[in-house]
Design a protein around this motif. Structure first.
Motif, mmCIF file in Angstrom:
data_model
loop_
_atom_site.group_PDB
_atom_site.id
_atom_site.type_symbol
_atom_site.label_atom_id
_atom_site.label_comp_id
_atom_site.label_asym_id
_atom_site.label_seq_id
_atom_site.Cartn_x
_atom_site.Cartn_y
_atom_site.Cartn_z
ATOM 1 N N ARG A 1 -8.733 -5.872 5.096
ATOM 2 C CA ARG A 1 -7.835 -5.293 4.095
ATOM 3 C C ARG A 1 -8.297 -3.890 3.706
ATOM 4 O O ARG A 1 -7.487 -2.964 3.599
ATOM 5 C CB ARG A 1 -7.763 -6.181 2.850
ATOM 6 N N ASN A 2 -9.579 -3.736 3.504
ATOM 7 C CA ASN A 2 -10.087 -2.424 3.118
ATOM 8 C C ASN A 2 -9.894 -1.399 4.235
ATOM 9 O O ASN A 2 -9.570 -0.235 3.979
ATOM 10 C CB ASN A 2 -11.564 -2.527 2.744
ATOM 11 N N ALA A 3 -10.094 -1.843 5.502
ATOM 12 C CA ALA A 3 -9.943 -0.911 6.627
ATOM 13 C C ALA A 3 -8.490 -0.490 6.814
ATOM 14 O O ALA A 3 -8.197 0.671 7.107
ATOM 15 C CB ALA A 3 -10.477 -1.552 7.904
ATOM 16 N N GLY B 1 -7.164 0.108 2.384
ATOM 17 C CA GLY B 1 -8.062 0.411 1.281
ATOM 18 C C GLY B 1 -7.840 1.792 0.701
ATOM 19 O O GLY B 1 -7.254 2.677 1.329
ATOM 20 N N ALA B 2 -8.307 1.987 -0.521
ATOM 21 C CA ALA B 2 -8.169 3.278 -1.196
ATOM 22 C C ALA B 2 -8.905 4.366 -0.420
ATOM 23 O O ALA B 2 -9.970 4.129 0.155
ATOM 24 C CB ALA B 2 -8.712 3.186 -2.618
ATOM 25 N N TYR B 3 -8.312 5.576 -0.433
ATOM 26 C CA TYR B 3 -8.919 6.693 0.301
ATOM 27 C C TYR B 3 -8.505 8.003 -0.350
ATOM 28 O O TYR B 3 -7.380 8.154 -0.842
ATOM 29 C CB TYR B 3 -8.469 6.688 1.772
ATOM 30 N N ALA C 1 -11.473 -9.484 3.594
ATOM 31 C CA ALA C 1 -11.654 -8.330 2.717
ATOM 32 C C ALA C 1 -11.988 -7.079 3.515
ATOM 33 O O ALA C 1 -11.521 -5.973 3.201
ATOM 34 C CB ALA C 1 -12.752 -8.619 1.697
ATOM 35 N N THR C 2 -12.780 -7.241 4.570
ATOM 36 C CA THR C 2 -13.131 -6.095 5.415
ATOM 37 C C THR C 2 -11.896 -5.516 6.086
ATOM 38 O O THR C 2 -11.694 -4.294 6.126
ATOM 39 C CB THR C 2 -14.157 -6.519 6.473
ATOM 40 N N THR D 1 -12.398 -12.466 0.443
ATOM 41 C CA THR D 1 -13.782 -12.047 0.671
ATOM 42 C C THR D 1 -14.044 -12.083 2.164
ATOM 43 O O THR D 1 -13.192 -12.485 2.959
ATOM 44 C CB THR D 1 -14.760 -12.998 -0.045
ATOM 45 N N THR E 1 0.843 -1.190 0.000
ATOM 46 C CA THR E 1 0.000 0.000 0.000
ATOM 47 C C THR E 1 0.881 1.244 0.000
ATOM 48 O O THR E 1 1.933 1.275 0.655
ATOM 49 C CB THR E 1 -0.939 0.024 1.217
ATOM 50 N N ALA F 1 -5.285 2.098 -4.018
ATOM 51 C CA ALA F 1 -5.832 0.772 -3.759
ATOM 52 C C ALA F 1 -4.681 -0.210 -3.540
ATOM 53 O O ALA F 1 -3.624 -0.103 -4.183
ATOM 54 C CB ALA F 1 -6.700 0.324 -4.929
ATOM 55 N N PRO G 1 -10.933 7.018 7.277
ATOM 56 C CA PRO G 1 -12.075 6.385 6.594
ATOM 57 C C PRO G 1 -13.274 6.153 7.504
ATOM 58 O O PRO G 1 -14.410 6.123 7.039
ATOM 59 C CB PRO G 1 -11.484 5.058 6.093
#
Length: 762
Positions: free
Chosen positions: A470-472, A475-477, A467-468, A463, A409, A455, A526
C-alpha cells in the motif's frame, strides 16, 4: 437505413475514381489550372511552390469535401502524419514518426500546433471541430528558427477565415447515422468603414459507436460546441489589428477503449484472463465493452489573441501577437471491467498560457531579406491524479489482500514554464536563380515543478506485506521543489535553386531542440528519487533534399523530398508494469529517414486529382533501458528493462498513401453536380512503446465518398450533398495502450456512416 440500402449506396458511389489526397484548396470555377496557394511558412506571404521547405497544404474546400473536421481526421489526408488519440488529454500529433508522447502534462509536443499564429501548449487544445478554417499548413522537419516555440518534428499551422468588409455568411446542417448531427454558421461583414467583424459557431452531437454490454448504452460519442468571434480594424493599408476570442466545450464518452489483446499466455496461463475470471469479469472485444462505471470526459477551453501589423514608411513590417489561452480537462474512467475493481481512475488537468511575439520583416525583393524577432511564453500547468479502488482491487492486481481494496489516493502536480527566445532568419539572393537562407534561434527556458501525493484513505488497517505494498503504490509523497533550466539553440541553412519558372530544387541542414520535461505523477519516484521525475532535452539534426515542380501550364504540381533526421534524447511515454502507470523518459537515439511525395493534377476543367504518400523508416538506434513487452515482463525472473535498439518507433507506419478525386460540372440550367472520393491507406505500425507482438496495429484502408448538387439562389449558393465515410465499414484501431496484467486496449475508428449535408453560402 437497412443493410441493403447501405450496400446500394456503396455500389453506386464506388464507381468514382479514387485518386490523390488534396494538397491545396480547389477553386469552385472550372478553370483548367490549379489555384496558387499562399503560405506564411517563412513569416511572409509566398507561393507555396516557391518555399524551399517540405510541406503539404489543405484549403477550406478540401477540408469540407473530405469532411476533415477534427485533428484525428488529418492523417487521412496528409503524408508522414499520425494522430494518437484517446481523448483531448491523451492525444498527440507525430510527424515522420516523431512526437508520439500523449498524456504528458509536463512536456510540450515534438510537433507544434499553431492556431492563428498562436502556439498551443497542449495538443488537446486543438481537439475541437475545425470549422471556418481558411487553410492548414503542415511543415515537416525542425521549424524552430521562425516559429514561436521550438519544435523538433514539424509544425501544423491552422489559419481561420478573417473578417471581411464585404457581407458574407454560411449556414450548414448535417445529419447522419449513429445520431450524428452538426450545425454550423459563420457571418462576416463591415461594422463601419474601418472595422469588420466575424462570428462563427457550431454544435455537434453523436451517439457513439461502441456498445456497452453492461447497460446497453452507446459510448464514444457526446456533444461538442463552440464559437469564435473576431474584429478587424483596418484604418489604412499600412496598419491592421485583428482581435480573436474563442470558446469550445465537450461533454462526451471519448476515451472508451476496446480490448485489443489479452496478451501472452505463459506456462499455460494468460494472466489477464485468469485474473478476470477470479474477479468474475466478463470479457468482450471489438465494438463492445463491458463497463459497470461511467466513462466520460469534459473539456472547457478558450482564449483570446491580438495581432497587429504595421507597414513602416521604408516598407518594413512590424508584427505583434499577444495571446492568452486556458484549457480544463476532467475525466471519469472505468477499469475496463464489469466488476468493482476500480470506481474511478484518471488525471484531470488545468492549463493556462500567455505568449507575446514581436517580429520585424524586411521588404521583399531586396538582395537580402530577413525576419527577426523575440518571443515569450509562459505556461502554468496543474494536474490531479486520482485512483479509487474497489473491493476486488487486490485480486485483480495480485497484491496481498487488504493492500488496495477500497483504498483511494489523490496526487497533485504542477509545473510553471517561462520561455524566452530571440530568433532571426535571412535569405541572400546570390543570383537571380540561387538563394541561400540562414536561421538562428536561442531559447532559454525555466521550469519550476512539484509533485505530491496525499496519504491513502479508506480500506482496512493493514500490516506486513499488505502495508508495504500500500505504501509503495499509494503512499504519501512530496518531491519538494523541482527545477529545470535549459538553453536550446536552433539553426537552419538552406540553399534553393530556381532551375526555371517551373522547377525549384533545394537542400537544407537544420538543428532543433526542445527543453526537458517533468513527470507530474509519482510513478517510481519514492524508490528512484525525485530526480527521476525530470527528463532531459530532445535534440534533432535534420537533412533535406527536395524538388517542387509546377508543370503543364500549372495544371500539375509534383513535389518530392528526401529526409534524414536523428533525434538524441527522444522524449516519450513508457509503461511501468510493476506500478501500473505511465511515465516520461528519454528513449535514447531515434533515426527517421524517408521519402515524401505530394501532387495535384487538373487534367480537364472541373476535375482535380491529388495524391500524396510517404515512406518513413523510423527506428531506435539505441534504447537499451526500455520497458519490456508483456511477453517478457510477465515471465518469472524477467529483466527490469529490455533493449529495443533497432526496433521501430511506436505509431510510425512505414508506408502511407492518400488520394482523392473531385469532379464538378455545370448543367445548362445552371445547376452544378459534383462527386468526390478519397482513399487513405497506411501500413502496419507498432502499437505501444514496448513493441509487444500482442500490440501491433494492422494496416488498414479507408474510402470516403460524396456526391451533391449546387445551385444559385438570390445572391448566394445552396449545396446539398450525400456522403459516406468508411464506405466499406473497415474495423480498425487508431492507437493502442498498455493495460494491467499484460493486456492491450485500443481506440476504434468510426464505422461506416451515411449522412447528408445542406449548406447555404451568401
Amino acid at each position: 437505413m437497412t443493410l441493403s440500402a447501405r450496400h446500394l449506396c456503396v455500389s453506386a458511389l464506388s464507381l468514382l475514381p479514387l485518386l490523390p489526397a488534396v494538397a491545396e484548396e480547389r477553386p469552385a470555377s472550372t478553370e483548367p489550372t490549379l489555384q496558387t496557394v499562399t503560405v506564411e511558412a517563412r513569416r511572409r506571404s509566398e507561393d507555396a511552390q516557391q518555399v524551399p521547405t517540405a510541406m503539404s497544404v489543405l484549403g477550406a474546400q478540401a477540408l469540407e469535401e473530405q469532411r476533415l473536421y477534427r485533428l484525428q481526421d488529418l492523417q487521412q489526408a496528409l503524408p508522414s502524419v499520425n494522430v494518437a488519440f484517446m481523448h483531448a488529454r491523451q492525444s498527440s500529433l507525430s510527424i515522420r514518426g516523431l512526437g508520439n508522447n500523449p498524456a504528458s502534462d509536463g512536456l510540450e509536443g515534438s510537433a507544434g500546433i499553431y492556431l492563428d499564429n498562436v502556439y498551443l501548449g497542449r495538443p488537446g487544445m486543438a481537439v475541437f471541430d475545425l470549422l471556418d478554417v481558411e487553410q492548414l499548413e503542415l511543415l515537416r522537419g525542425p521549424q524552430g528558427t521562425l516559429f514561436g516555440k521550438n519544435t523538433t518534428a514539424g509544425v501544423l499551422n491552422i489559419t481561420t477565415r478573417k473578417p471581411t468588409f464585404t457581407p458574407q455568411g454560411t449556414i450548414a446542417t448535417s445529419i447522419g447515422e449513429d445520431g450524428y448531427t452538426q450545425t454550423q454558421g459563420s457571418f462576416s461583414g463591415p461594422l463601419n468603414d474601418t472595422l469588420a467583424g466575424r462570428i462563427s459557431a457550431y454544435h455537434t452531437e453523436e451517439n457513439g459507436y461502441v456498445k456497452n454490454d453492461f447497460n446497453g448504452h452507446d459510448l464514444g460519442g457526446g456533444k461538442r460546441q463552440g464559437f469564435r468571434s473576431q474584429l478587424l480594424y483596418k484604418p489604412s493599408e499600412d496598419f491592421n489589428l485583428r482581435w480573436i476570442a474563442d470558446y469550445n466545450e465537450e461533454n462526451s464518452s471519448a476515451g472508451t477503449r476496446s480490448l485489443f489483446s489479452t496478451g501472452p499466455t505463459i506456462n499455460g496461463v494468460n494472466r489477464y484472463e485468469q485474473r478476470a475470471a477470479a474477479v468474475g469479469a466478463t470479457l468482450v472485444d471489438g465494438r463492445h465493452v463491458n463497463l459497470n462505471a461511467d466513462q466520460r470526459v469534459t473539456v472547457f477551453q478558450g482564449g483570446t489573441s491580438l495581432e497587429a501589423n504595421w507597414m513602416l514608411p521604408n516598407d518594413f513590417t512590424v508584427t505583434s501577437i499577444s495571446a492568452y489561452r486556458w484549457w480544463d480537462f476532467t475525466p471519469r474512467n472505468d477499469d475496463e471491467l464489469n466488476v468493482e475493481v476500480m470506481h474511478n481512475v484518471g488525471q484531470s488537468a488545468r492549463d493556462k498560457q500567455y505568449s507575446q511575439e514581436l517580429r520585424l520583416a524586411s521588404p521583399a525583393g531586396e538582395h537580402f531579406d530577413y525576419v527577426l524577432g523575440a518571443y515569450y511564453f509562459r505556461q502554468e500547468m496543474q494536474n490531479k491524479v486520482f485512483t479509487y479502488y474497489g473491493p476486488l482491487a487486490d485480486t485483480w492486481n495480485g497484491t496481498p489482500q487488504g493492500a488496495l481494496n477500497n483504498v483511494s489516493t489523490v496526487g497533485n502536480g504542477s509545473v510553471d514554464t517561462d520561455s524566452f527566445a530571440l530568433f532571426a532568419q535571412g535569405t541572400w539572393h546570390l543570383s537571380p536563380v540561387v538563394d541561400f537562407s540562414l536561421g538562428l534561434r536561442g531559447t532559454y527556458e525555466r521550469k519550476l515543478a512539484d509533485v505530491t501525493r496525499d496519504a491513502p484513505t479508506g480500506g482496512a488497517a493493514v500490516t506486513g506485506a499488505a502495508a508495504t505494498v500500500r505504501n509503495a503504490r499509494v503512499g504519501a509523497y512530496d518531491s519538494g521543489d523541482l527545477s529545470l533550466y535549459s538553453f536550446s539553440p536552433s539553426a537552419l541553412a538552406s540553399l534553393a535553386w530556381h532551375v526555371n519558372d517551373q522547377v525549384l530544387a533545394y537542400g537544407s541542414l537544420s538543428h532543433g531542440e526542445k527543453s526537458g520535461g517533468v513527470n507530474l505523477s509519482v510513478a517510481s519516484a519514492p524508490v528512484a528519487g525525485a530526480d527521476s521525475l525530470l527528463i532531459g532535452s530532445e535534440r534533432a539534426n535534420d537533412a533535406e533534399l527536395g524538388v517542387k515542380t509546377t508543370l503543364l501550364d500549372r495544371r500539375l504540381l509534383l513535389n518530392a523530398n528526401l529526409f534524414w533526421t536523428e533525434i538524441h534524447g527522444y522524449q516519450t511515454n513508457a509503461y511501468d508494469d510493476a506500478n501500473l502507470t505511465s511515465y516520461l523518459t528519454n528513449a535514447g537515439t531515434v533515426r527517421s529517414r524517408g521519402l515524401e511525395l505530394d501532387s495535384s493534377w487538373r487534367p480537364l476543367p472541373g476535375l482535380t486529382l491529388s495524391a500524396n504518400g510517404s515512406w518513413n523508416d523510423v527506428r531506435y538506434l539505441s534504447y537499451d533501458d526500455a520497458p519490456c513487452p508483456a511477453e517478457v515482463a510477465l515471465r518469472p525472473g524477467a529483466p527490469a528493462s529490455c533493449d529495443l535498439s533497432g526496433h521501430a518507433v511506436v505509431g510510425a507506419s512505414k508506408w502511407i498513401f492518400n488520394s482523392s478525386a473531385s469532379y464538378q460540372w455545370r448543367l445548362d440550367n445552371g445547376l452544378q453536380p459534383y462527386v468526390n472520393g478519397n482513399y487513405a491507406w497506411r501500413s502496419h505500425a507498432v502499437g505501444t512503446i514496448d513493441d509487444s507482438e500482442y500490440a501491433q496495429l494492422p494496416s488498414y484502408a479507408l474510402v470516403n465518398l460524396a456526391t451533391g448538387l449546387r445551385g444559385d439562389l438570390r445572391d448566394g449558393q445552396w449545396d446539398v450533398s450525400l456522403w459516406l465515410k468508411n464506405a466499406f465499414d473497415k474495423t480498425y484501431y487508431t492507437t493502442l495502450w498498455n493495460s494491467p496484467n499484460g493486456a492491450y486496449t485500443g481506440v476504434l475508428g468510426t464505422p461506416r456512416t451515411l449522412g447528408v449535408t445542406a449548406r447555404y453560402d451568401f
